[in-house]
Design an enzyme around this catalytic site. Sequence first.
Site, PDB file in Angstrom:
ATOM      1  N   HIS A 145       0.546  -0.863  -0.007  1.00 19.38           N
ATOM      2  CA  HIS A 145       0.165  -0.261  -0.006  1.00 19.38           C
ATOM      3  C   HIS A 145       1.115   1.253   0.015  1.00 19.38           C
ATOM      4  O   HIS A 145       1.630   1.403   1.064  1.00 19.38           O
ATOM      5  CB  HIS A 145      -0.989   0.242   1.434  1.00 19.38           C
ATOM      6  CG  HIS A 145      -2.240   0.864   0.872  1.00 19.38           C
ATOM      7  ND1 HIS A 145      -3.103   0.929   0.191  1.00 19.38           N
ATOM      8  CD2 HIS A 145      -2.092   2.490   1.851  1.00 19.38           C
ATOM      9  CE1 HIS A 145      -3.710   2.421   0.980  1.00 19.38           C
ATOM     10  NE2 HIS A 145      -2.992   3.016   1.782  1.00 19.38           N
ATOM     11  N   CYS A 146       0.534   2.512  -0.897  1.00 20.95           N
ATOM     12  CA  CYS A 146       1.573   3.518  -0.827  1.00 20.95           C
ATOM     13  C   CYS A 146       1.008   4.572  -0.560  1.00 20.95           C
ATOM     14  O   CYS A 146      -0.322   4.867  -1.368  1.00 20.95           O
ATOM     15  CB  CYS A 146       2.050   3.527  -2.692  1.00 20.95           C
ATOM     16  SG  CYS A 146       2.914   5.085  -3.366  1.00 20.95           S
ATOM     17  N   PRO A 147       1.014   5.278   0.385  1.00 19.77           N
ATOM     18  CA  PRO A 147       0.643   6.456   0.624  1.00 19.77           C
ATOM     19  C   PRO A 147       0.661   7.166  -0.685  1.00 19.77           C
ATOM     20  O   PRO A 147       0.189   8.364  -0.083  1.00 19.77           O
ATOM     21  CB  PRO A 147       1.069   7.068   2.566  1.00 19.77           C
ATOM     22  CG  PRO A 147       2.194   6.115   1.941  1.00 19.77           C
ATOM     23  CD  PRO A 147       2.652   4.854   1.529  1.00 19.77           C
ATOM     24  N   ASN A 151      -4.014   4.874  -2.464  1.00 15.02           N
ATOM     25  CA  ASN A 151      -3.438   3.049  -3.294  1.00 15.02           C
ATOM     26  C   ASN A 151      -2.888   2.130  -3.130  1.00 15.02           C
ATOM     27  O   ASN A 151      -1.937   2.646  -2.637  1.00 15.02           O
ATOM     28  CB  ASN A 151      -4.059   3.460  -5.091  1.00 15.02           C
ATOM     29  CG  ASN A 151      -5.585   3.072  -4.992  1.00 15.02           C
ATOM     30  OD1 ASN A 151      -5.669   1.826  -4.840  1.00 15.02           O
ATOM     31  ND2 ASN A 151      -5.298   2.936  -7.065  1.00 15.02           N
TER      32      ASN A 151
END
Length: 220
Positions: A145-147, A151
């Site tokens: 999960h990439c802030p 997403n």
Amino acid sequence: RVRRALATTMGIASRCRRCCAAVETVGDAFLRSVGPCYVLLGFGLVFSVAYSLLCVVLPLTRDLRTWQGLGTFAAVAFVFFNIGFNYVMSVRTDPGSPTQRDVQVMCAEAGAAVRRWCDKCRCPKPDLTHHCSVCKRCVLRMDHHCPWIHNCVGHRNYRYFFNFLFWLWCGCMVTVWHTGGEALGDGGISVFGLTRVGGGGAFRGDGRIVFGRLSGQGGQ
């Protein structure tokens, strides 16, 4: 005594697990709430660098009335266009989830056996599928999960995320090449020991300093 010590140890371990779970829950809620801020910050950083390079640096260091200057401008614009495009697609593209009906139908038609089950989503988990505690759903071929894109990086948006990182690296090299003279000196910096980027500076024809050492008028 042994049973008492064992019970004490188990009690401490249970409390530690509850504390860790509480910290993880708070962290996930924080990422969900500040995710849009990260996206806006990412857009702002990319836009500010692109604007500075295209509208400030290149007009000062290149003659945009020549074919060479126009070619340099077009190449730099192409790099930053790809950065922006792939960033937007990474943000907007759904990575895919086994909870979606089309995915379930496709797995059923392919005859994929259900080996794992997610109790939280109440759905089958194909290979490489993981449950994201931030998005609160299972993600197909989940990487992380990439802030910065608010997403998950998964099956359907992995290529956009990879392309974004590649073009972002190219944008960094282009920026260093055109603006790194004064900060890096004449030698520039080594890129994987293969080549050197930056250095030497860029100059106007009248000998004024522009992102580098003095040219003309004695050439100090």
